[in-house]
Design a protein around this motif. Structure first.
Motif, PDB file in Angstrom:
ATOM      1  N   UNK A  45      -6.994 -20.465 -28.790  1.00  0.00           N
ATOM      2  CA  UNK A  45      -5.629 -20.982 -28.669  1.00  0.00           C
ATOM      3  C   UNK A  45      -5.223 -21.009 -27.209  1.00  0.00           C
ATOM      4  N   UNK A  46      -4.414 -21.984 -26.861  1.00  0.00           N
ATOM      5  CA  UNK A  46      -3.886 -22.100 -25.498  1.00  0.00           C
ATOM      6  C   UNK A  46      -2.371 -22.134 -25.566  1.00  0.00           C
ATOM      7  N   UNK A  47      -1.734 -21.135 -24.972  1.00  0.00           N
ATOM      8  CA  UNK A  47      -0.273 -21.097 -24.878  1.00  0.00           C
ATOM      9  C   UNK A  47       0.102 -21.566 -23.481  1.00  0.00           C
ATOM     10  N   UNK A  48       0.862 -22.633 -23.410  1.00  0.00           N
ATOM     11  CA  UNK A  48       1.227 -23.222 -22.123  1.00  0.00           C
ATOM     12  C   UNK A  48       2.713 -22.961 -21.884  1.00  0.00           C
ATOM     13  N   UNK A  49       3.009 -22.128 -20.899  1.00  0.00           N
ATOM     14  CA  UNK A  49       4.394 -21.760 -20.580  1.00  0.00           C
ATOM     15  C   UNK A  49       4.886 -22.645 -19.436  1.00  0.00           C
TER      16      UNK A  49
END
Length: 283
Positions: A45-49
């Motif tokens: 998973x990639x969480x992009x803030x």
């Protein structure tokens, strides 16, 4: 038609990461499934803030604190962060992918309580992760079903460490905090009544929140109505909640009662909860 995937900056793509599908979003972040050449047979998973949606203080305090804590914890029941890349405008956080979403997602889907046997399996994983955290001087401070992610083989992982802390009180080794935080429905009684200049044991507060979470998982209802704060606090202080489902086992009711103890000093700990009678049986 789904939105096109954003292009990753070279600082990220050169590490072998690629986004494959958008799977969720929050107020200031978006979550994607992704691939990584270092783990070719595994979806991550990639969480992009997006920094433009948050203030500088939040970045310095909450985000940096969350990343520091996550990278210090290594346990099968805590979400694994593989890599963090920061640019001037965004943070890219690559972590394990939870194929089953969260326990809150599951409850919302079925719209009814989960079975004791399923919750028991979930709770063993949750408490194992909590015990490890607490033994390593970390409190989560936002324990709730939304932050219990379901991975392969129904393995549950604790996630979202934005409120987590690991500052110890030197006199007693406890995680003493003076800041109100967490989600109101799951907040421990000692946080709700916290006065200015007072502190509370954050590890003990985690267990209270776990009690509310357990209650919600097996009854699909909250033990206390938060619409009237003073009445809610009164009921919390007297442990005035209702175990409406008579089918719940007596040992499960005892565990809920022990977790929702309004006195942090006598409330059950994560370590003791691991060996509780309800969790020690397989049925």
């Amino acid at each position: 038609m789904s939105d096109p995937l954003p292009e990753l900056p070279k600082a990220v793509s050169k590490l072998g990461f690629a986004l494959t599908k958008k799977v969720g979003e929050g107020a200031f972040s978006q979550v994607y499934s992704a691939t990584w050449t270092d783990k070719p047979n595994k979806t991550i998973a990639a969480k992009v803030v997006d920094f433009s949606k948050v203030n500088k203080l939040w970045i310095e305090k909450n985000l940096n604190n969350e990343l520091k804590i996550l990278q210090s914890l290594k346990h099968t029941n805590i979400i694994v962060v593989h890599k963090v890349v920061k640019t001037t405008s965004k943070a890219y956080i690559f972590m394990d992918f939870a194929r089953g979403g969260s326990i809150a997602d599951e409850l919302e889907k079925v719209k009814q309580p989960l079975s004791e046997s399923k919750v028991k399996k979930y709770l063993r994983d949750i408490i194992a992760g909590l015990t490890y955290m607490h033994n390593n001087g970390v409190a989560h401070r936002d324990i709730k079903p939304d932050n219990f992610l379901i991975g392969d083989n129904d393995r549950v992982m604790l996630s979202d460490f934005g409120f987590a802390c690991f500052s110890l009180n030197e006199s007693n080794g406890k995680l003493m905090r003076g800041t109100k935080c967490g989600t109101t429905e799951y907040q421990a009684i000692e946080i709700k009544i916290l006065g200015q200049g007072q502190v509370y044991d954050a590890k003990c507060a985690d267990l209270y929140s776990l009690g509310v979470s357990l209650y919600f998982m097996v009854l699909f209802a909250f033990p206390f109505d938060i619409s009237n704060e003073s009445e809610c606090i009164r009921r919390q202080k007297s442990r005035e909640f209702y175990l409406k489902n008579s089918k719940l086992s007596d040992t499960l009711k005892t565990l809920i009662y022990d977790l929702l103890d309004p006195n942090p000093k006598t409330r059950i700990t994560a370590k003791k909860a691991e060996t509780h009678a309800w969790l020690s049986t397989n049925n």
